[in-house]
Each structure stands twice: as C-alpha cells, then as structure tokens.
Design a protein around this motif. Structure first.
Motif, mmCIF file in Angstrom:
data_model
loop_
_atom_site.group_PDB
_atom_site.id
_atom_site.type_symbol
_atom_site.label_atom_id
_atom_site.label_comp_id
_atom_site.label_asym_id
_atom_site.label_seq_id
_atom_site.Cartn_x
_atom_site.Cartn_y
_atom_site.Cartn_z
ATOM 1 N N GLY A 55 -36.741 -13.543 -25.338
ATOM 2 C CA GLY A 55 -37.320 -13.777 -26.652
ATOM 3 C C GLY A 55 -36.288 -13.837 -27.759
ATOM 4 N N LEU A 56 -35.063 -14.221 -27.417
ATOM 5 C CA LEU A 56 -33.967 -14.261 -28.392
ATOM 6 C C LEU A 56 -33.922 -15.601 -29.117
ATOM 7 N N GLU A 57 -33.212 -15.628 -30.226
ATOM 8 C CA GLU A 57 -33.024 -16.865 -30.981
ATOM 9 C C GLU A 57 -31.972 -17.733 -30.286
ATOM 10 N N SER A 58 -32.173 -19.050 -30.319
ATOM 11 C CA SER A 58 -31.200 -19.952 -29.693
ATOM 12 C C SER A 58 -29.908 -20.001 -30.506
ATOM 13 N N LEU A 59 -28.821 -20.290 -29.816
ATOM 14 C CA LEU A 59 -27.488 -20.455 -30.394
ATOM 15 C C LEU A 59 -27.091 -19.261 -31.275
ATOM 16 N N THR A 60 -27.362 -18.055 -30.761
ATOM 17 C CA THR A 60 -27.065 -16.817 -31.490
ATOM 18 C C THR A 60 -26.302 -15.876 -30.572
ATOM 19 N N GLU A 61 -25.270 -15.222 -31.107
ATOM 20 C CA GLU A 61 -24.512 -14.253 -30.317
ATOM 21 C C GLU A 61 -25.173 -12.883 -30.391
ATOM 22 N N TYR A 62 -25.302 -12.252 -29.229
ATOM 23 C CA TYR A 62 -25.844 -10.903 -29.117
ATOM 24 C C TYR A 62 -24.829 -10.053 -28.375
ATOM 25 N N CYS A 63 -24.616 -8.820 -28.845
ATOM 26 C CA CYS A 63 -23.677 -7.905 -28.219
ATOM 27 C C CYS A 63 -24.421 -6.656 -27.753
ATOM 28 N N TYR A 64 -24.020 -6.151 -26.592
ATOM 29 C CA TYR A 64 -24.727 -5.053 -25.939
ATOM 30 C C TYR A 64 -23.766 -3.954 -25.496
ATOM 31 N N THR A 65 -24.289 -2.740 -25.396
ATOM 32 C CA THR A 65 -23.632 -1.631 -24.735
ATOM 33 C C THR A 65 -24.683 -0.927 -23.890
ATOM 34 N N VAL A 66 -24.215 -0.134 -22.926
ATOM 35 C CA VAL A 66 -25.119 0.591 -22.031
ATOM 36 C C VAL A 66 -24.574 1.996 -21.835
ATOM 37 N N SER A 67 -25.469 2.971 -21.710
ATOM 38 C CA SER A 67 -25.079 4.336 -21.357
ATOM 39 C C SER A 67 -25.927 4.795 -20.177
ATOM 40 N N ALA A 68 -25.363 5.710 -19.389
ATOM 41 C CA ALA A 68 -26.092 6.277 -18.253
ATOM 42 C C ALA A 68 -26.799 7.545 -18.715
ATOM 43 N N VAL A 69 -27.959 7.822 -18.110
ATOM 44 C CA VAL A 69 -28.763 8.983 -18.494
ATOM 45 C C VAL A 69 -29.162 9.759 -17.237
ATOM 46 N N ARG A 70 -29.035 11.073 -17.322
ATOM 47 C CA ARG A 70 -29.560 11.971 -16.285
ATOM 48 C C ARG A 70 -30.217 13.119 -17.023
ATOM 49 N N ASN A 71 -31.542 13.227 -16.843
ATOM 50 C CA ASN A 71 -32.346 14.211 -17.571
ATOM 51 C C ASN A 71 -32.167 13.977 -19.062
ATOM 52 N N ILE A 72 -31.638 14.918 -19.815
ATOM 53 C CA ILE A 72 -31.477 14.703 -21.264
ATOM 54 C C ILE A 72 -30.027 14.409 -21.638
ATOM 55 N N ILE A 73 -29.147 14.291 -20.633
ATOM 56 C CA ILE A 73 -27.729 14.043 -20.905
ATOM 57 C C ILE A 73 -27.463 12.545 -20.850
ATOM 58 N N GLU A 74 -26.809 12.040 -21.897
ATOM 59 C CA GLU A 74 -26.468 10.624 -21.992
ATOM 60 C C GLU A 74 -24.959 10.493 -22.088
ATOM 61 N N THR A 75 -24.379 9.590 -21.283
ATOM 62 C CA THR A 75 -22.942 9.362 -21.324
ATOM 63 C C THR A 75 -22.570 8.557 -22.566
ATOM 64 N N ALA A 76 -21.281 8.409 -22.782
ATOM 65 C CA ALA A 76 -20.803 7.509 -23.829
ATOM 66 C C ALA A 76 -21.207 6.085 -23.454
ATOM 67 N N GLN A 77 -21.287 5.220 -24.439
ATOM 68 C CA GLN A 77 -21.662 3.826 -24.199
ATOM 69 C C GLN A 77 -20.464 3.038 -23.672
ATOM 70 N N THR A 78 -20.759 1.997 -22.908
ATOM 71 C CA THR A 78 -19.732 1.099 -22.389
ATOM 72 C C THR A 78 -19.066 0.340 -23.529
ATOM 73 N N GLU A 79 -18.005 -0.353 -23.202
ATOM 74 C CA GLU A 79 -17.435 -1.321 -24.141
ATOM 75 C C GLU A 79 -18.489 -2.399 -24.368
ATOM 76 N N SER A 80 -18.432 -3.033 -25.512
ATOM 77 C CA SER A 80 -19.400 -4.062 -25.863
ATOM 78 C C SER A 80 -19.182 -5.332 -25.038
ATOM 79 N N ALA A 81 -20.275 -5.969 -24.637
ATOM 80 C CA ALA A 81 -20.244 -7.275 -23.976
ATOM 81 C C ALA A 81 -21.154 -8.196 -24.766
ATOM 82 N N CYS A 82 -20.651 -9.389 -25.075
ATOM 83 C CA CYS A 82 -21.402 -10.323 -25.917
ATOM 84 C C CYS A 82 -21.641 -11.646 -25.189
#
Length: 89
Positions: free
Chosen positions: A45-72
C-alpha cells in the motif's frame, strides 16, 4: 536487513533470523510499523516512486534488541505512457 521493491506499492524486507528471538519489530522511517514472527515482511500500500527506509529489532518477551542498520528501497514508477506511433496494414 535487505529491502527490495517488488512493485509500485510493495517493498519486501528480509533479514537473518536471531537465535532465541520470539518476534521482530519492523520500523519504517523510525516509526514502529508492525511486529512479525518471521524474518521477513512485505510492506504494501505504498506510494509509487517513493523511497522508504526500514530497521528491524529482535524481541524476546519484553526485551528488544538494538535496531539494525537502515535499509532503503524505492517503489517502482507507476507512470505509463501511450505508444507514440502505430501503423496498420
């Protein structure tokens, strides 16, 4: 983390699974987007010809890791033009 446009409105994210992670938080542009249990996500559902950048973190119970480097990735251009010349015989 890799991000790859699949269409004018879809980007596919894939990352390495983290041992002992129960789920992953996906962020777009620094804002929380969703939580998933697989090491992949399709953002739709994204807009065409638009750059989007993402990061991801891992979760176990209530603990969340640092986010990854950005990927666009940039969604495809949806513009299409009509043929300029045609002939019939």
């Amino acid at each position: 983390l890799t991000a790859e446009a699949e269409s004018a409105s879809t980007i596919v994210l894939v990352w390495d699974a983290v041992e002992n992670a129960l789920s992953y938080n996906v962020y777009r542009g620094g804002e929380f987007l969703t939580n998933v249990t697989e090491a992949a996500y399709t953002d739709e559902g994204l807009e065409s010809l638009t750059e989007y950048c993402y990061t991801v973190s891992a979760v176990r119970n209530i603990i969340e890791t640092a986010q990854t480097e950005s990927a666009c990735a940039t969604t495809f251009d949806m513009t299409i033009t009509a043929p300029t010349k045609s002939t019939a015989t």
